[in-house]
Design an enzyme around this catalytic site. Sequence first.
Site, PDB file in Angstrom:
ATOM      1  N   ASP A  86      -4.629  -4.546   6.009  1.00 36.05           N
ATOM      2  CA  ASP A  86      -4.956  -5.400   4.864  1.00 36.05           C
ATOM      3  C   ASP A  86      -3.805  -6.349   4.551  1.00 36.05           C
ATOM      4  OD1 ASP A  86      -6.432  -6.403   2.723  1.00 36.05           O
ATOM      5  OD2 ASP A  86      -5.601  -4.939   1.321  1.00 36.05           O
ATOM      6  N   HIS A 139      -2.489  -1.105  -3.473  1.00 31.84           N
ATOM      7  CA  HIS A 139      -3.664  -0.246  -3.328  1.00 31.84           C
ATOM      8  C   HIS A 139      -3.549   0.943  -4.280  1.00 31.84           C
ATOM      9  CE1 HIS A 139      -4.347  -1.806   1.052  1.00 31.84           C
ATOM     10  NE2 HIS A 139      -4.791  -2.649   0.137  1.00 31.84           N
ATOM     11  N   SER A 177       0.856  -1.184   0.000  1.00 31.71           N
ATOM     12  CA  SER A 177       0.000   0.000   0.000  1.00 31.71           C
ATOM     13  C   SER A 177       0.895   1.239   0.000  1.00 31.71           C
ATOM     14  CB  SER A 177      -0.948  -0.027   1.198  1.00 31.71           C
ATOM     15  OG  SER A 177      -1.847   1.048   1.153  1.00 31.71           O
TER      16      SER A 177
END
Length: 342
Positions: free
Chosen positions: A279, A186, A159
Amino acid sequence: MNIGIVNDLPLAVEALRRTIALRPEHRVLWVATDGAQAVDFCVAQPPDLVLMDLVMPRIDGVSATRSIMERSPCAILIVTANVGANASYVYEAMGAGALDAVDTPTLGQGGSADPSQPLLAKIDQIGRLLATRMPAAAPAAAAPAPQGALPPLVAIGASAGGPTALTALLRRLPEDFPAAIVIVQHVDQAFAIGMAQWLDGYSRLPVRIARQGGVPQAGEVLLAATNDHLHLTARGSLAYTRRPEETPYRPSVDVFFHSVVDHWKGEAIGVLLTGMGRDGALGLKAMRTKGHYTIAQDEATSAVYGMPKAAAAIGAASAVLPLERIADQLISLVQRNRQRRR
């Protein structure tokens, strides 16, 4: 390096100019006073690096980063007055493709630039990445896997800070790396293609967008490319799905990691890199429980120690490694896997 400055404050522009001037190998290519102008300048005169402010008239730094990664991908470093106070915008820009973020430098007594300020270190780091950009040549074909056997699969999640980490990891892998690689970063689908092109320039392995119905192949890097979740189907092919709807991240690293556990019939390795939030932690744990080797990036080399920290905290990682050691570990693991199968 040729550097573009994007900032609407004359004092900040001057501080950036004087800081850049401390390195004779760098020069200011142009100065844009808003995001819209920066996008146009990047298309007309592509720089090696853009120093992007966040808060500007017309188009802000996040939107400008998105547009640049769509139209003319290049290295972007967020340089703003207070990174901590603008954390949410910084993370959004890094998700859009910015490599890192740093506070705007200040001028010392007499208007001199301070060579110890973090900006120069960030520019030097990105300069080293740019110096290792691979020539545009067809990579050597990966050594074929034994007949009927699936190649090892390296599943990577990232991310905030991911573009820099992925660049550093991929450039260390050899052109004959005999594993398939799938990355869930992401990013919005609008600039996923630009990110794939960007990563491709620093990898000996081809980096492509993961397509619906495609199958991970040895010697190929695939990047999740929509705002839906990438996952493996029961047939071992790739697909996109809206479900689960309630996940805070799209695409979700957890969704892909869990699909590896459920549907990949060969060996797999899970890697969780820098990122905000949690995540990927549960998915990495599921991979380790299934018997797959798993790696989490360490705190010292993570731009944002959130996702890998969450993984380490629940025992999801077989190893917690600094970024510069992850590629060597992958090479070693894949080689051992091939030797066992002979």
